[in-house]
Write a protein that holds these residues in place. Structure first.
Motif, mmCIF file in Angstrom:
data_model
loop_
_atom_site.group_PDB
_atom_site.id
_atom_site.type_symbol
_atom_site.label_atom_id
_atom_site.label_comp_id
_atom_site.label_asym_id
_atom_site.label_seq_id
_atom_site.Cartn_x
_atom_site.Cartn_y
_atom_site.Cartn_z
ATOM 1 N N GLY A 36 9.742 37.384 33.846
ATOM 2 C CA GLY A 36 9.088 37.259 35.150
ATOM 3 C C GLY A 36 8.056 36.145 35.085
ATOM 4 O O GLY A 36 7.605 35.761 33.995
ATOM 5 N N LEU A 37 7.695 35.626 36.262
ATOM 6 C CA LEU A 37 6.698 34.555 36.319
ATOM 7 C C LEU A 37 5.347 35.134 36.688
ATOM 8 O O LEU A 37 5.247 35.961 37.599
ATOM 9 N N LYS A 38 4.343 34.696 35.949
ATOM 10 C CA LYS A 38 2.986 35.086 36.331
ATOM 11 C C LYS A 38 2.349 33.847 36.940
ATOM 12 O O LYS A 38 2.214 32.834 36.250
ATOM 13 N N TRP A 39 2.017 33.946 38.231
ATOM 14 C CA TRP A 39 1.438 32.784 38.907
ATOM 15 C C TRP A 39 0.244 32.263 38.105
ATOM 16 O O TRP A 39 -0.525 33.076 37.603
ATOM 17 N N PRO A 40 0.063 30.932 37.912
ATOM 18 C CA PRO A 40 0.913 29.923 38.516
ATOM 19 C C PRO A 40 2.190 29.624 37.721
ATOM 20 O O PRO A 40 3.209 29.342 38.336
ATOM 21 N N ASN A 41 2.148 29.657 36.402
ATOM 22 C CA ASN A 41 3.401 29.319 35.733
ATOM 23 C C ASN A 41 3.568 29.839 34.309
ATOM 24 O O ASN A 41 4.229 29.192 33.494
ATOM 25 N N ASP A 42 3.028 30.991 34.015
ATOM 26 C CA ASP A 42 3.338 31.620 32.728
ATOM 27 C C ASP A 42 4.660 32.360 32.867
ATOM 28 O O ASP A 42 4.978 32.861 33.947
ATOM 29 N N VAL A 43 5.383 32.464 31.757
ATOM 30 C CA VAL A 43 6.598 33.278 31.777
ATOM 31 C C VAL A 43 6.389 34.447 30.824
ATOM 32 O O VAL A 43 5.940 34.267 29.679
ATOM 33 N N TYR A 44 6.660 35.646 31.335
ATOM 34 C CA TYR A 44 6.461 36.866 30.554
ATOM 35 C C TYR A 44 7.789 37.571 30.307
ATOM 36 O O TYR A 44 8.695 37.508 31.141
ATOM 37 N N CYS A 80 6.003 32.072 27.326
ATOM 38 C CA CYS A 80 5.914 30.628 27.619
ATOM 39 C C CYS A 80 4.682 30.326 28.456
ATOM 40 O O CYS A 80 4.344 31.081 29.367
ATOM 41 N N GLY A 81 4.027 29.223 28.115
ATOM 42 C CA GLY A 81 2.896 28.746 28.914
ATOM 43 C C GLY A 81 3.148 27.300 29.315
ATOM 44 O O GLY A 81 3.829 26.559 28.596
ATOM 45 N N ILE A 82 2.603 26.927 30.452
ATOM 46 C CA ILE A 82 2.816 25.567 30.965
ATOM 47 C C ILE A 82 1.463 24.957 31.333
ATOM 48 O O ILE A 82 0.644 25.604 31.979
ATOM 49 N N LEU A 83 1.266 23.737 30.870
ATOM 50 C CA LEU A 83 0.013 23.032 31.172
ATOM 51 C C LEU A 83 0.369 21.653 31.694
ATOM 52 O O LEU A 83 0.953 20.846 30.973
ATOM 53 N N SER A 84 -0.006 21.381 32.935
ATOM 54 C CA SER A 84 0.350 20.059 33.454
ATOM 55 C C SER A 84 -0.900 19.252 33.735
ATOM 56 O O SER A 84 -1.978 19.803 33.971
ATOM 57 N N GLY A 115 3.543 20.016 30.293
ATOM 58 C CA GLY A 115 3.636 20.482 28.906
ATOM 59 C C GLY A 115 4.114 21.924 28.873
ATOM 60 O O GLY A 115 3.542 22.783 29.544
ATOM 61 N N ILE A 116 5.161 22.160 28.105
ATOM 62 C CA ILE A 116 5.765 23.502 28.084
ATOM 63 C C ILE A 116 5.796 24.009 26.638
ATOM 64 O O ILE A 116 6.262 23.316 25.728
ATOM 65 N N GLY A 117 5.261 25.192 26.443
ATOM 66 C CA GLY A 117 5.273 25.804 25.113
ATOM 67 C C GLY A 117 6.024 27.116 25.168
ATOM 68 O O GLY A 117 5.698 27.992 25.973
ATOM 69 N N ILE A 118 7.062 27.249 24.330
ATOM 70 C CA ILE A 118 7.858 28.490 24.340
ATOM 71 C C ILE A 118 7.928 29.039 22.917
ATOM 72 O O ILE A 118 8.249 28.311 21.959
#
Ligand code: BTN
Length: 223
Positions: free
Chosen positions: A84-92, A99-103, A114-117
């Motif tokens: 599932g997505l945790k706003w704004p853009n973490d993936v759980y 996964c975390g995303i840093l733009s 930037g995407i870290g999985i």
């Protein structure tokens, strides 16, 4: 089409990406100074998938962020991992962050996503809030293939962005839940009601509607 540049160890792929042109993807086996949101450190050991996509933005930045989160989520779903997505853009997945995303915008002409999985890296027991694909699947997965799948989905999602927000909302598990969200203005506790056309989270706190454009949310129930 992306051009992929591979590195062994870098400080942060987001930093390296700053000297690359749009269409480049910087991927590294390890990062010594991986960066997370809100100036947090991002642990980036061998086995994870750490990469940054350089984009020439033609649309609003949040659309690229949402597309990246969706591309990761759909790639996980193809591996039979419910996420599932945790706003704004973490993936759980399984109630923990996978996964975390840093733009970051570089002027007006470039955007770095930037995407870290957590893929084949084992998570330290103390980090109860994180999980990796290998822990869920019980076996190693092919990180290179995963990268290609994500990039191809990302490209398709951003090209056909008409229903992007709708698709994003369907996967955002915060919606309809009581949340606590830390923002620069303070903590908001209330019901996550919606995401508007600008990608902002709409929260109802004590009968008052608050529009949130940045923050770190928690809820008692995550997928
Ligand atoms: C977060 O959830 O706080 C965002 C984490 C983003 C981590 C990725 S790993 C690849 C890229 N390089 C970095 O230094 N950070 C991002």
């Amino acid at each position: 089409m992306f051009r992929i540049f591979k590195f062994d160890t870098v400080d942060s792929t987001n930093e390296i990406a700053k000297s690359y042109s749009p269409g480049s993807v910087i991927v590294a086996h390890c990062q010594t100074e991986g960066k997370g949101r809100f100036e947090r450190k991002w642990k980036s050991p061998l086995g994870g998938l750490w990469f940054s996509i350089v984009i020439r933005p033609e649309k609003e930045a949040y659309l690229y962020n949402f597309a990246a989160g969706l591309a990761v989520l759909e790639s996980l779903e193809e591996m039979n991992i419910a996420a599932g997505l945790k706003w704004p853009n973490d993936v759980y997945a399984k109630d923990r962050k996978i996964c975390g995303i840093l733009s970051k915008a570089i002027g007006h002409s470039r955007l770095i996503i930037g995407i870290g999985i957590n893929v084949n890296n084992k998570i330290n027991k103390a980090e109860r809030k994180a999980i990796s694909i290998i822990e869920i699947k019980g076996e190693k997965v092919d990180s290179e293939q995963l990268l290609l799948t994500i990039l191809s989905k990302f490209e398709q999602i951003i090209k056909n962005d008409k229903d992007l927000i709708k698709r994003y909302k369907e996967k955002c598990y915060l919606l309809g839940k009581k949340i606590r969200i830390r923002t620069q203005q303070g903590v908001i506790s209330g019901l996550a009601k919606d995401i508007d056309e600008y990608g902002r989270l709409i929260v109802e706190e004590n009968g008052k509607i608050i529009i949130v454009d940045e923050g770190d949310a928690t809820t008692s129930k995550q997928p």
